[in-house]
Design an enzyme around this catalytic site. Structure first.
Site, PDB file in Angstrom:
ATOM      1  N   HIS A 117      29.141  46.565  52.809  1.00 38.48           N
ATOM      2  CA  HIS A 117      30.267  46.690  51.876  1.00 38.48           C
ATOM      3  C   HIS A 117      31.130  47.877  52.339  1.00 38.48           C
ATOM      4  O   HIS A 117      30.605  48.819  52.934  1.00 38.48           O
ATOM      5  CB  HIS A 117      29.678  46.970  50.488  1.00 38.48           C
ATOM      6  N   ASP A 198      21.584  51.153  50.571  1.00 41.02           N
ATOM      7  CA  ASP A 198      22.537  50.739  49.537  1.00 41.02           C
ATOM      8  C   ASP A 198      21.870  49.604  48.756  1.00 41.02           C
ATOM      9  O   ASP A 198      21.794  48.475  49.236  1.00 41.02           O
ATOM     10  CB  ASP A 198      23.831  50.278  50.210  1.00 41.02           C
ATOM     11  N   GLN A 201      23.082  45.630  45.491  1.00 41.42           N
ATOM     12  CA  GLN A 201      22.827  44.204  45.229  1.00 41.42           C
ATOM     13  C   GLN A 201      21.335  43.897  45.104  1.00 41.42           C
ATOM     14  O   GLN A 201      20.978  42.734  44.937  1.00 41.42           O
ATOM     15  CB  GLN A 201      23.415  43.332  46.350  1.00 41.42           C
ATOM     16  N   LYS A 224      25.938  46.730  37.669  1.00 40.64           N
ATOM     17  CA  LYS A 224      25.450  45.458  38.225  1.00 40.64           C
ATOM     18  C   LYS A 224      24.071  45.110  37.665  1.00 40.64           C
ATOM     19  O   LYS A 224      23.511  44.068  37.964  1.00 40.64           O
ATOM     20  CB  LYS A 224      25.395  45.534  39.752  1.00 40.64           C
ATOM     21  N   CYS A 387      35.066  42.933  49.673  1.00 37.58           N
ATOM     22  CA  CYS A 387      34.952  44.298  50.213  1.00 37.58           C
ATOM     23  C   CYS A 387      34.045  44.340  51.437  1.00 37.58           C
ATOM     24  O   CYS A 387      33.283  45.307  51.622  1.00 37.58           O
ATOM     25  CB  CYS A 387      34.463  45.292  49.158  1.00 37.58           C
TER      26      CYS A 387
END
Ligand code: PMP
Length: 429
Positions: A117, A198, A201, A224, A387
């Site tokens: 991202h 990261d 997600q 999220k 993104c």
């Protein structure tokens, strides 16, 4: 338990009973318990923290620090390893400023994947400019996987250079690939390469144990995971924290201030200058409890089923789509849709290697048009570059449509989506 039962806990469905929400990878809907926790703070004990010596302030402080402890438990971290930030983006930027800027040497090399991202690309672009260093990218293979990293040369085996730092997504927000971060981190550690994960997600979908992973940094966004916007988490491993210096300075993050000098508070408070998003942290802790009560293993099983239905539905042409809806052809490349594939599905073939989302293109129909027709049927999906422009350039496409799932999605949602997609395709082909 999941799907229709859980929908009742999400008030947005009372206002939009027909809504098929397939955009949780962008932001998840909020359960009532999160809204209640936020409202409780503002209505029942809305004081500032860490400074009042009256009971309302003490209550607010306790709830804020309890939230930190709840989130630490969720990641198997210690509370002092949890820094509240605005979102995953701010968490990554903070690592660049508070750690990387000081600890990475001149002319350093930072390893990323091509599927990152922008949040996990741009801060590193800025940093290597400052350091006269460079970024090296790992490509993804035809199955959307980072297999070169696992070559026998170890981490970076597939990279042209030895790297000084590695920043990787746990799950790609386009391909949906679950990267084998445990193996990657373990190889990185053998070569003393610090790693940032990261988890934007993955945190809402997959259990994370930072002690077992042994990463140095990990970030995710509260919104999220059913939490409020404006709150996120930066995990910094205790052993790495000594090398961290504040970036934003001012109130709360200090121990002592004289006219010309200041000393810093201990971690994590030395990275939390000013009044934080108190309601956000409390709301996020409620979201974490919500997720834990359902159980991440149950969530993962539920989503795996839905994602398989999505992929199979797109691939098998089961709804008489006026096109040949299939997965990747043998010898086809992930980079582009070949002529025989009218529907092109990106990411791993095997559903157990996939989480969160399925991105696809339909030959001759722009993803924005797909999203617009689906919206007419009250189905929310995302269309665009998500993104992740370098990945789209690498795939030789400008945009994809993306359907993503979470706890409230049902098999009927997927069926409605496939029917509506059929309508969209008929309209444009
Ligand atoms: N990383 C990944 C993999 C993401 O999917 C996202 C959000 N789409 C981010 C980082 C950034 O999250 P936020 O905008 O909440 O900072």
């Amino acid at each position: 338990m999941l799907g229709n039962n859980i929908k009742k806990q999400f008030p947005i469905f009372k206002h939009h009973p027909q809504l098929v929400y397939l955009d949780s990878a962008a932001t998840a809907l909020k359960p009532q318990c999160v809204l209640d926790a936020i409202s409780d703070y503002y209505t029942k004990y809305s004081a500032n923290i860490h400074r009042g010596i009256y009971s309302l302030s003490e209550k607010a402080t306790q709830e804020y620090e309890d939230a930190r402890a709840e989130i630490a438990k969720f990641l198997n971290a210690d509370p002092e390893e949890i820094v509240f930030v605005k979102n995953a983006t701010e968490g990554i930027n903070l690592v660049a400023h508070v750690w990387a800027r000081r600890n990475l040497k001149e002319a350093c090399t930072i390893g990323l994947s091509i599927a990152e991202h922008h949040s996990n690309i741009v801060p590193w672009q800025q940093l290597v400019k400052e350091k006269n260093g460079e970024l090296v990218y790992l490509d993804v293979d035809d199955n959307g996987e980072l297999s070169p990293l696992l070559s026998k040369e170890g981490v970076g085996g597939g990279l042209p250079k030895k790297i000084d730092f590695l920043a990787l997504a746990h799950v790609s927000n386009v391909l949906g690939t679950i990267n084998p971060i445990k193996e990657i981190i373990s190889q990185a550690k053998k070569q003393n390469v610090p790693v940032l994960i990261d988890a934007a997600q993955s945190a809402p979908h997959i259990p994370i144990d930072v002690k077992e992973l042994d990463c140095d940094f990990l970030v995710f966004s509260g919104h999220k995971l059913g939490g409020p916007t404006g709150i996120g988490v930066l995990y910094i491993k205790k052993e790495t924290a000594h090398a961290v210096e504040p970036f934003i300075t001012g109130g709360s993050m200090i121990r002592e201030v004289t006219k010309n000098e200041s000393t810093w508070n201990t971690m994590p408070w030395k990275l939390e200058a000013g009044t934080p998003h108190i309601a956000g942290a409390i709301g996020l802790a409620a979201a974490v409890r919500f997720v834990k009560d359902i159980g991440l293993d149950n969530i993962k099983n539920h989503e795996e089923k839905l994602l398989k239905l999505l992929v199979d539905g797109l691939r098998n042409n089961s709804l008489q789509l006026p096109l040949e809806a299939r997965g990747r052809e043998e010898n086809s490349s992930i980079r582009s849709s070949d002529d025989s594939n009218e529907v092109f599905i990106f990411g791993p073939e095997e559903s157990e290697k996939r989480s969160s989302c399925v991105s696809f293109t339909v030959k001759g129909v722009h993803p924005h048009d797909i999203a617009q027709v689906l919206d007419e049927d009250t189905i929310a999906v995302r269309a665009g570059h998500h993104c992740a422009m370098p990945l789209h350039t690498y795939l030789n496409i400008s945009a994809t449509a993306r359907a993503s799932v979470w706890v409230y999605n049902t098999e009927e949602d997927i069926a409605k989506f496939l029917q509506s997609l059929e309508r969209a395709v008929k309209k444009f082909i």
